[in-house]
Design a protein around this motif. Structure first.
Motif, PDB file in Angstrom:
ATOM      1  N   LEU A  37       0.833  -1.210   0.000  1.00 21.55           N
ATOM      2  CA  LEU A  37       0.000   0.000   0.000  1.00 21.55           C
ATOM      3  C   LEU A  37       0.861   1.251   0.000  1.00 21.55           C
ATOM      4  O   LEU A  37       0.624   2.199  -0.760  1.00 21.55           O
ATOM      5  CB  LEU A  37      -0.916   0.007   1.217  1.00 21.55           C
ATOM      6  CG  LEU A  37      -2.154  -0.895   1.188  1.00 21.55           C
ATOM      7  CD1 LEU A  37      -2.807  -0.927   2.564  1.00 21.55           C
ATOM      8  CD2 LEU A  37      -3.155  -0.424   0.138  1.00 21.55           C
ATOM      9  N   TYR A  56      -1.489  -2.014  -6.454  1.00 24.82           N
ATOM     10  CA  TYR A  56      -2.765  -2.192  -5.754  1.00 24.82           C
ATOM     11  C   TYR A  56      -3.498  -3.436  -6.244  1.00 24.82           C
ATOM     12  O   TYR A  56      -4.129  -4.152  -5.452  1.00 24.82           O
ATOM     13  CB  TYR A  56      -3.634  -0.950  -5.936  1.00 24.82           C
ATOM     14  CG  TYR A  56      -3.069   0.276  -5.265  1.00 24.82           C
ATOM     15  CD1 TYR A  56      -2.607   0.222  -3.946  1.00 24.82           C
ATOM     16  CD2 TYR A  56      -2.974   1.491  -5.940  1.00 24.82           C
ATOM     17  CE1 TYR A  56      -2.079   1.340  -3.328  1.00 24.82           C
ATOM     18  CE2 TYR A  56      -2.460   2.615  -5.318  1.00 24.82           C
ATOM     19  CZ  TYR A  56      -2.004   2.533  -4.018  1.00 24.82           C
ATOM     20  OH  TYR A  56      -1.491   3.646  -3.401  1.00 24.82           O
ATOM     21  N   ALA A  83      -6.917  -1.073  -0.584  1.00 27.32           N
ATOM     22  CA  ALA A  83      -6.353  -1.330  -1.915  1.00 27.32           C
ATOM     23  C   ALA A  83      -7.347  -0.954  -3.008  1.00 27.32           C
ATOM     24  O   ALA A  83      -6.983  -0.319  -4.005  1.00 27.32           O
ATOM     25  CB  ALA A  83      -5.952  -2.800  -2.040  1.00 27.32           C
TER      26      ALA A  83
END
Length: 220
Positions: A37, A56, A83
């Motif tokens: 992330l 992601y 995400a």
């Protein structure tokens, strides 16, 4: 140590170096979704959009591969939600509007308390002039977290568009109570005054943001 280094680099807007730091950590723990992330965020800030998008999507794929395991709990659902929200954030920068909204919906489906996803969805709907839907998203986000300046500022912007100037002023004042250097709020304040033919105060709001200031509003 690497996490502290990454945080410091991010705060200093040294995002290329932050990406390198994340890569060092991921060489040791390649499936660490939290660092993925962070890496995606820094890649986005470097305008490396395709790479951010792939990062992601990698987190989402990891979740799909593990969804039958014990990791399918609330904490992992929060990571999955972040995400999806971050993927939507990148797609928005790529002007892929419908895909953006779909990502935010997935984020909220995974974790209904993700106020950032709700705020981001509100922002996307605002750009599409779907104002009442945007306002509903901001209101939901505020119920979860009433202390985010961006959400209040977005709400105020919508209220300006809808001609609800008293409510808009209250929302924008609340945003500045939370963050008195939130630049977009001063822009929205200028728009509010301009709509009411108060040119003097509109110019005053814009002059405020011309003063030198440095801050980082992180999205994760």
């Amino acid at each position: 140590a690497l996490n502290n280094k990454r945080w410091s680099l991010t705060r200093l807007n040294r995002h290329e170096d932050a990406v390198k730091c994340c890569n060092q950590f991921l060489a040791i723990e390649p499936q660490n979704e939290t660092f993925m992330l962070h890496k995606g965020y820094s890649l986005k800030m470097c305008n490396r959009l395709e790479e951010a998008l792939a990062t992601y999507e990698g987190i989402i794929e990891n979740y799909n591969n593990r969804k039958e395991t014990a990791l399918k709990g609330l904490e992992y659902a929060k990571i999955l939600s972040k995400a999806w929200s971050a993927k939507g954030w990148v797609l928005a920068a790529m002007d892929r509007g419908d895909e953006t909204l779909a990502c935010y919906d997935k984020a909220i489906e995974a974790w209904s308390e993700n106020e950032l996803a709700l705020t981001n969805k509100g922002d996307a709907l605002r750009v599409m002039n779907r104002n009442e839907e945007a306002l509903a998203c901001y209101d939901k986000a505020i119920k979860i977290n009433p202390n985010d300046a961006s959400t209040w500022s977005g709400k105020g912007n919508i209220e300006i568009k809808l001609g609800r100037y008293i409510e808009a002023n209250e929302s924008l004042d609340r945003a500045l109570e939370i963050d008195d250097w939130h630049e977009l709020t001063y822009v929205n304040k200028a728009e509010l005054y301009s709509r009411q033919d108060d040119t003097l105060n509109a110019e005053r709001q814009l002059n405020i943001i011309l003063e030198p200031v440095s801050y980082t509003h992180l999205t994760l």
